[in-house]
Design an enzyme around this catalytic site. Structure first.
Site, PDB file in Angstrom:
ATOM      1  CD  GLU A 143      -1.924  -2.216   1.444  1.00 38.50           C
ATOM      2  OE1 GLU A 143      -0.791  -2.575   1.640  1.00 38.50           O
ATOM      3  OE2 GLU A 143      -3.019  -2.963   1.174  1.00 38.50           O
ATOM      4  CG  HIS A 212     -11.079  -6.538   7.696  1.00 39.31           C
ATOM      5  ND1 HIS A 212     -10.303  -7.336   8.518  1.00 39.31           N
ATOM      6  CD2 HIS A 212     -10.796  -6.400   6.470  1.00 39.31           C
ATOM      7  CE1 HIS A 212      -9.564  -7.656   7.544  1.00 39.31           C
ATOM      8  NE2 HIS A 212      -9.724  -7.410   6.187  1.00 39.31           N
TER       9      HIS A 212
END
Lengths: 409, 432
Positions: A143, A212
């Site tokens: 990322e 998450h």
């Protein structure tokens, strides 16, 4: 004219397990309640969205406790006279993305599984086949580096859209977002622009676990030089996506895992929304409720209950998390004199905290009561369903808060 | 085309046998003078770029460092690595870098510039060797030790000096400072304070070059990007992630490691499990090249090959330049940890002296030409300082000017107008 939500619990871990389905009547067609059918899209364990054998007239699943009723109104700004077309929120995002890619060849998408897989929430489905592997780039799991790569590409003339598979993963890209994305235009003395869009699903889903289920709006809001927007309906999702891509500033677009399957009818003709403006969802007189993203639906559900009790709340979806639209918010405060903020962000240092400060600074004289801010609890989102429910603000809490606010003189 | 790389210490992907000259896995590859070891030259390696570090206290004459390509002793022009004009260009660029950095040190101690200033003395061969081969459209990405990269790329010394003084005529309007040199005109993409941060940005610039060629169908888009960074960065995740992506997509980028053996006070050997950085290239599928970074001609040879590779679309290269910084990490660093013996050893390998000697020996230029260049650079430095001194400091309205490319990003104020339309906002008198 109320619309009924159907919520289905699903067992999948990856996909947004829960599905909301909404149909909002925007245009005055005089469609009666009986004409409206509940369309349900279920998410199966393979993560693929399917519509089943017949899109309409399917047997409805049993209602669960947080079904939401929204008040339909023609308040969306550009209500077109044409019928428009119906689609789901993730399709609206894709439509906006596709229109911008067709319009400008420098627009490209960079992210994990955006190409061949079509995006973990199918926002980019079909784009790689149409535009090629370089324009819809499947990246390795890095990322920080691919966000930096997008920034470098933006500096040299492209307009990349970075997809975080889950907004939480962008924590890994924080170095690049904070140091380079927000800063390089300034430290280069205005020489380089970074027209990058960083988007992805975030928020508390259906038992996805702590990592998450993060709400990162507050983490990014202090970074100078970036704009934050949150979409909540297919209409504003498409409009904000297009606006974000066209903007010369770096924009972070927050989507919500549970809202991807919202259905709405949107105009056929092209429209672009304003990144800095808030959206008036329901005008009212008694209290201003400021909200964004998924909490909008909890607020609207609470509003139904409040209306039955005789209250008249004004609901504003702030949409622009940074900067705040102080004009729309201010006008509302000046009318109602009471403010309730309902957000999914954490209590400490969240968007609500900043908004409270901003309203206090600018509109203190107009307030009849202290601002009430309902936020998520400052806990890592638990896995257990009951605990998760208590982490997030629920409609009964909103009703209670409004009642208390309105009783204060 | 791979032949030039073959003669240098490289491991091509797939080739497992290493070069003969370093066959002792127990002894450290490089480092302080205490650990230097004598490496005999293998007869099979004749190329100029295959010189290894010599033993401890022996001063290595610079003429040994640059070997001629052919073994015969008569110097014909075809043997030379550079032409006269190229040589003078390289000399001038290195003297510019050295002169500028020395002037920076002076100005810092006189209180004209502040903060962290990282000087490049001693490493000029790397910057000159690489950047002088680029066109204006090629991009350079650097770290905080970026003054000389910007100068080599073409940014006027006046603008760099002004930037260091924090004046509004600086290349970044005084907003960047020593560690953030940017130039859109000359494609200097920074200047980054955190190490490793610039490597993804460089990868992005290379991605744009490939995108332009393949998606936008601009057939002449073959711009190359150079990413400069140090030995400390080579232990950072962003380095490895970008090596992977660049090799995966065959991006036109060259990764240049300026291995000066020290990351502030951390010796490269103490920080790295396998100190031979060039070996990390083949692990990702790109050639890894090692070169003596104190010798501008060798660096230039290697650079030509790597930049050519990138331009032809053959993908990235990792080049490790062993070099040395004569000064401390920054002007605030007392530089106590490095062994004085090591420092004096490298002082004898000054790249500027080496080039001068080469050019004398090959009758490429005379002493008075060098003197003329040195004088010219001195005058340029004086001029740069005068210009910077005379330039204005940034005014108050400049504070908010470049935060957003589109200043609507400051939002809508309570009166319904965009904040940026309110003149008091930029003047600083309005409430932000």
């Amino acid at each position: 004219m109320a619309v009924v939500f159907q919520a289905i619990g699903a067992a999948t871990a990856l996909s947004s397990a829960n599905v909301f389905d909404s149909k909002r009547i925007q245009f005055s067609y005089g469609r009666s309640l009986s004409e409206r059918k509940a369309s349900i899209c279920a998410v199966r364990s393979d993560g693929m969205l399917y519509s089943g054998s017949s899109p309409r007239g399917r047997k409805p699943e049993p209602l669960i406790s947080n079904a939401v009723a929204t008040k339909a109104e023609g308040s969306t700004a550009s209500a077109a006279s044409k019928p428009g077309h119906e689609l789901l929120l993730y399709e609206a995002l894709r439509e906006g993305l596709e229109e911008e890619m067709a319009r400008d060849p420098t627009v490209c998408v960079i992210g994990e599984d955006v190409g061949h897989y079509g995006g973990s929430y199918k926002v980019t489905r079909g784009l790689a086949e149409k535009y090629g592997d370089l324009r819809v780039l499947d990246t390795p799991i890095a990322e920080n580096s691919f966000t930096g790569m997008a920034i470098g590409a933006a500096m040299t003339g492209l307009r990349p859209i970075v997809e975080g598979m889950n907004m939480g993963f962008l924590l890994l890209a924080f170095n690049q977002i904070s140091n380079n994305c927000g800063m390089l235009h300034y430290t280069s003395g205005g020489q380089f622009t970074i027209p990058v869009v960083i988007r992805g699903p975030g928020g508390v889903g259906r038992q996805l676990g702590a990592e998450h289920s993060q709400r990162l709006e507050s983490y990014f809001q202090s970074i100078p030089g970036i704009q934050l927007v949150a979409c909540s309906t297919p209409y504003n999702a498409k409009g904000l996506m297009k606006a974000a891509i066209r903007s010369e500033n770096p924009v972070i677009l927050f989507e919500h895992v549970l809202l991807y399957n919202l259905k709405e009818r949107i105009p056929d003709e092209e429209y672009v929304l304003n990144l800095e403006e808030a959206e008036m969802v329901r005008p009212g007189e008694h209290v201003t409720i400021l909200t964004y993203s998924r909490m909008r639906y909890h607020v609207m559900q609470a509003t139904k209950m409040l209306v039955n009790k005789g209250y008249d709340p004004e609901v504003i979806d702030i949409r622009s998390l940074k900067p705040f639209d102080l004009y729309t918010i201010g006008n509302s405060v000046k009318k109602t004199h009471r403010v309730l903020i309902v957000e999914e962000c954490m209590r400490t240092g969240g968007i609500g905290a900043s908004l409270t400060a901003a309203i206090n600074e600018n509109f203190h004289d107009y307030l009849d009561a202290p601002i009430v801010c309902l936020s998520s609890q400052d806990v890592p989102t638990p896995y257990a369903g009951t605990l998760e429910e208590w982490t997030v603000v629920q409609p009964p809490q909103i009703v209670t808060a409004v009642e208390q606010l309105c009783q204060l003189q | 085309m791979a032949s030039a790389f073959y003669t240098i210490n490289t491991i091509q992907p797939g080739h497992r046998t290493a070069n003969k000259t370093f066959n002792n896995p127990n002894s450290p590859f490089l480092g302080s003078s205490r650990k230097l070891r004598l490496v005999p030259f293998s007869n099979t390696i004749q190329s100029a770029a295959s010189v290894r570090r010599q033993s401890t206290i022996v001063a290595v004459s610079s003429s040994d460092v640059v070997k001629k390509k052919k073994t015969n002793s008569s110097f014909s022009h075809s043997d030379l690595l550079i032409t006269r004009e190229e040589g003078l260009e390289l000399f001038e660029d290195m003297v510019l870098g050295r002169g500028f950095e020395d002037m920076c040190a002076q100005m810092y101690y006189r209180g004209k510039m502040f903060g962290f200033v990282h000087l490049y003395n001693g490493q000029e061969a790397v910057s000159t060797g690489f950047i002088k081969l680029l066109t204006k459209e090629d991009s350079v990405v650097s770290t905080y030790r970026d003054h000389v990269h910007a100068l080599s790329k073409g940014v006027p010394a006046r603008q760099v000096m002004s930037e260091l003084f924090g004046k509004t005529t600086g290349c970044c309007r005084g907003q960047g400072g020593s560690m953030h040199m940017f130039s859109k005109e000359f494609n200097v993409l920074g200047g980054f304070a955190f190490i490793g941060e610039g490597i993804p940005v460089a990868t992005g610039a290379a991605f744009t070059s490939k995108y332009r060629r393949e998606v936008l169908k601009e057939a002449d888009s073959d711009h190359v990007t150079l990413a400069f960074f140090g030995d400390g960065t080579c232990n950072n995740g962003q380095f490895f992630e970008c090596l992977n992506m660049a090799a995966l997509w065959k991006l036109p980028i060259v990764f240049v490691v300026e291995n000066n053996l020290w990351a502030i006070g951390m010796s490269h050997l103490r920080a790295t499990s396998d100190p031979e950085i060039w070996k990390k290239g083949p692990a990702f599928g790109m050639p890894g090249v090692h070169v003596d970074g104190m010798d501008v001609l060798k660096v230039r040879e290697v650079a030509k090959e790597a930049i050519g590779r990138a331009r032809r679309g053959e993908g990235p290269t990792l080049i490790e330049c062993e070099t040395y910084r004569f000064r401390g990490h920054s002007l605030a660093d007392p530089d106590e940890l490095r062994d004085p013996v090591e420092k004096s050893h490298y002082a004898t390998r000054d790249p500027i002296t080496a080039l001068k000697k080469y050019m004398f020996e090959h009758n490429l230029a005379k002493e008075d030409e060098f003197k003329a260049i040195e004088k010219k650079i001195e005058e340029m430095m004086e001029d740069a300082v005068e210009f910077a001194d005379a330039s204005p400091l940034p005014p108050r309205p400049q504070l908010l000017e470049n935060v957003f490319a589109d200043p609507k990003g400051f939002g809508i104020g309570p009166d319904g107008r965009y904040r940026c339309e309110d003149p008091k906002f930029t003047q600083g008198t309005a409430h932000v």
